[in-house]
Design a protein around this motif. Structure first.
Motif, mmCIF file in Angstrom:
data_model
loop_
_atom_site.group_PDB
_atom_site.id
_atom_site.type_symbol
_atom_site.label_atom_id
_atom_site.label_comp_id
_atom_site.label_asym_id
_atom_site.label_seq_id
_atom_site.Cartn_x
_atom_site.Cartn_y
_atom_site.Cartn_z
ATOM 1 N N ARG A 294 0.814 -1.217 0.000
ATOM 2 C CA ARG A 294 0.000 0.000 0.000
ATOM 3 C C ARG A 294 0.848 1.268 0.000
ATOM 4 N NH1 ARG A 294 -2.668 1.388 5.549
ATOM 5 N NH2 ARG A 294 -1.101 2.919 5.783
ATOM 6 N N THR B 53 -1.213 8.893 1.802
ATOM 7 C CA THR B 53 -2.280 9.414 0.953
ATOM 8 C C THR B 53 -3.226 10.352 1.688
ATOM 9 O OG1 THR B 53 -3.577 7.434 1.407
ATOM 10 C CG2 THR B 53 -2.296 7.453 -0.622
ATOM 11 N N LYS B 54 -3.237 10.316 3.001
ATOM 12 C CA LYS B 54 -4.185 11.147 3.744
ATOM 13 C C LYS B 54 -3.556 12.365 4.401
ATOM 14 C CE LYS B 54 -7.520 7.585 4.820
ATOM 15 N NZ LYS B 54 -8.285 6.911 5.847
ATOM 16 N N GLU B 55 -2.383 12.228 4.962
ATOM 17 C CA GLU B 55 -1.882 13.277 5.841
ATOM 18 C C GLU B 55 -0.745 14.121 5.276
ATOM 19 O OE1 GLU B 55 0.641 9.815 6.159
ATOM 20 O OE2 GLU B 55 -1.483 9.943 6.498
ATOM 21 N N GLU C 186 -7.782 1.451 -2.623
ATOM 22 C CA GLU C 186 -7.817 2.173 -1.351
ATOM 23 C C GLU C 186 -7.037 3.486 -1.450
ATOM 24 O OE1 GLU C 186 -6.996 -1.040 -1.601
ATOM 25 O OE2 GLU C 186 -8.604 -2.072 -0.537
ATOM 26 N N ALA C 187 -5.895 3.442 -2.120
ATOM 27 C CA ALA C 187 -5.104 4.658 -2.282
ATOM 28 C C ALA C 187 -5.854 5.681 -3.128
ATOM 29 C CB ALA C 187 -3.754 4.331 -2.929
ATOM 30 N N TYR C 188 -6.488 5.216 -4.190
ATOM 31 C CA TYR C 188 -7.260 6.142 -5.025
ATOM 32 C C TYR C 188 -8.445 6.728 -4.257
ATOM 33 C CZ TYR C 188 -10.001 8.172 -8.684
ATOM 34 O OH TYR C 188 -10.724 9.051 -9.439
ATOM 35 N N ALA C 189 -9.105 5.906 -3.459
ATOM 36 C CA ALA C 189 -10.235 6.403 -2.655
ATOM 37 C C ALA C 189 -9.773 7.480 -1.684
ATOM 38 C CB ALA C 189 -10.893 5.247 -1.913
ATOM 39 N N ASP C 190 -8.637 7.270 -1.035
ATOM 40 C CA ASP C 190 -8.106 8.272 -0.102
ATOM 41 C C ASP C 190 -7.760 9.569 -0.819
ATOM 42 O OD1 ASP C 190 -8.352 6.449 1.935
ATOM 43 O OD2 ASP C 190 -6.215 5.873 1.934
ATOM 44 N N LEU C 191 -7.117 9.474 -1.973
ATOM 45 C CA LEU C 191 -6.716 10.674 -2.699
ATOM 46 C C LEU C 191 -7.918 11.396 -3.297
ATOM 47 C CD1 LEU C 191 -3.449 9.418 -4.407
ATOM 48 C CD2 LEU C 191 -3.654 11.058 -2.554
ATOM 49 N N GLU D 147 -10.807 11.445 -1.977
ATOM 50 C CA GLU D 147 -11.439 12.090 -0.813
ATOM 51 C C GLU D 147 -10.757 13.421 -0.520
ATOM 52 O OE1 GLU D 147 -11.453 11.183 3.894
ATOM 53 O OE2 GLU D 147 -12.062 9.504 2.592
ATOM 54 N N LEU D 148 -9.433 13.480 -0.671
ATOM 55 C CA LEU D 148 -8.717 14.740 -0.484
ATOM 56 C C LEU D 148 -9.108 15.779 -1.532
ATOM 57 C CD1 LEU D 148 -5.034 13.696 0.334
ATOM 58 C CD2 LEU D 148 -6.666 14.804 1.842
#
Length: 102
Positions: free
Chosen positions: A49, A53-55, A92-97, A99-100
């Motif tokens: 992973r 991607t979030k912080e 999951e990485a695409y979903a997090d990005l 969301e940003l």
């Protein structure tokens, strides 16, 4: 002043102005591939992973810049950068990005 000296100064001024214009143009002209490579370089990942991607503020700033420059290609740039990492959890990485991005 002689005419040759005036012409020489005009040529030097023209060259300096042309060089300044060229430098400014080179900074502005980032391609989609450049943004993909830059985003890929910011990612911290292993085989499974992508971790930041979030912080990560740098990732967020780059995503904002991408959205300003290529509003219709933002999704493609993000997906290609993620795909370049070759991690297993791409969705999951695409979903997090995304969301940003909002």
């Amino acid at each position: 002043m002689k005419r040759t000296e005036i012409e020489k100064r005009e040529r030097e001024l023209f060259r300096a102005q042309k060089k300044a214009d060229g430098i400014g143009r080179a900074k502005e002209a980032k391609s989609i591939g450049d943004y993909i490579d830059e985003l890929f370089a910011l990612f911290m990942f292993d085989d499974k992973r992508i971790f930041n991607t979030k912080e990560d503020i740098e990732v967020l700033d780059l995503l904002e810049e991408i959205r300003e420059m290529f509003p219709d290609k933002t999704e493609v740039i993000v997906k290609k950068a993620i795909r370049k990492t070759k991690v297993e959890q791409k969705d999951e990485a695409y979903a997090d990005l995304s969301e940003l991005l909002g």
